[in-house]
Motif scaffolding. Structure first.
Motif, PDB file in Angstrom:
ATOM      1  N   LEU A   1      33.279  27.545  14.324  1.00 39.34           N
ATOM      2  CA  LEU A   1      31.869  27.900  14.476  1.00 39.34           C
ATOM      3  C   LEU A   1      31.317  27.359  15.790  1.00 39.34           C
TER       4      LEU A   1
ATOM      5  N   GLN B   1      31.652  35.719  17.449  1.00 43.69           N
ATOM      6  CA  GLN B   1      30.311  35.134  17.359  1.00 43.69           C
ATOM      7  C   GLN B   1      29.480  35.416  18.607  1.00 43.69           C
TER       8      GLN B   1
ATOM      9  N   PHE C   1      30.817  35.711  10.781  1.00 40.43           N
ATOM     10  CA  PHE C   1      30.399  35.338  12.129  1.00 40.43           C
ATOM     11  C   PHE C   1      29.180  36.113  12.613  1.00 40.43           C
TER      12      PHE C   1
ATOM     13  N   ARG D   1      24.758  36.609  22.330  1.00 38.00           N
ATOM     14  CA  ARG D   1      25.790  37.606  22.018  1.00 38.00           C
ATOM     15  C   ARG D   1      25.914  38.533  23.233  1.00 38.00           C
TER      16      ARG D   1
END
Length: 247
Positions: free
Chosen positions: A46, A108, A132, A53
């Motif tokens: 993570l 992610q 994710f 993004r």
């Protein structure tokens, strides 16, 4: 195959990952579950949730299966080959057969994650996308999605018909920003992610819990709980809304 199935199994509730419509092994009333993806491994990859993004479309995997389908006419019914041939040079598409060590981190950092069929309609990629927060782009015309009565797939994902793969760029770039943000907010809900995982030991709201919920809805109960007069079998969607949709 159909002649060889025992009568007991014909009456049984099948719990399986093989979610494909009109398949002889998927009886009406079967419970489709997500494929296993390792919770601890994903947890260890993570990254901060506020990471931008910066990748618009992401995919890592095979486009052709040259060992099992050397002529390229059967694997993924040509959908994966079409993705590669149409978008390998498109700057919006980060697609490759390479599987980098940053695979989970890259998901992610992505807005959309392609989830095309392969030899089967599904893969762990679908689970990974949800975990994710990457909007799954589901390309599999006959897929039966896991826990479809509980997880709002239409609200968190994008469905693209196999024949429309050549227009993927147009389909995805035409989605309004507010729709993308709404899908991302839903995907960020911890309950949504928990429902896709099989942690050990089991935890409340996880995939095992969802299976038990589904099985419970198929069993007779006393009338004062869920059953209406005259009913002998529970309606699949009966029961407390909180059990079905904790989000």
């Amino acid at each position: 195959v159909k002649r060889g199935i025992l009568p007991l199994l014909k009456r049984a509730t099948l719990v399986q990952t093989f979610g494909q419509r009109n398949h002889v092994c998927l009886n009406e009333g079967s419970i489709t579950i997500p494929p296993y993806a390792p919770p601890e491994k994903m947890q260890s990859h993570l990254i901060p949730p506020d990471t931008p993004r910066s990748i618009f479309v992401y995919f890592r995997g095979l486009f052709y299966d040259v060992n099992n389908d050397p002529e390229g006419g059967y694997y993924a019914r040509g959908a994966r080959a079409s993705i590669w041939e149409n978008f390998k040079n498109n700057p919006l598409f980060d697609i490759s057969t390479d599987h980098p060590t940053t695979y989970y981190e890259d998901m992610q950092r992505s807005v959309f994650c392609l989830c095309p069929l392969g030899w089967a309609p599904w893969s762990p990629r679908l689970v990974e996308a949800v975990i994710f927060g990457c909007i799954p782009v589901i390309i599999a015309d006959d897929i039966v999605l896991p826990f479809a009565d509980a997880i709002p797939w239409e609200q968190i994902g994008v469905f693209v018909a196999e024949k429309d793969v050549p227009y993927l760029d147009t389909v995805l770039t035409s989605i309004p920003v507010e729709v993308i943000l709404r899908k991302q907010r839903l995907l960020a809900n911890p309950s949504m992610k928990q429902a896709m995982l099989f942690p050990q030991p089991a935890q409340s709201g996880d995939a095992f819990h969802q299976i038990l919920n589904g099985l419970a809805r198929k069993l007779p109960h006393e009338g004062r709980i869920f059953l209406k007069p005259g009913e002998k079998i529970l309606n699949w969607t009966a029961g407390p809304i909180g059990d079905l949709k904790p989000w």
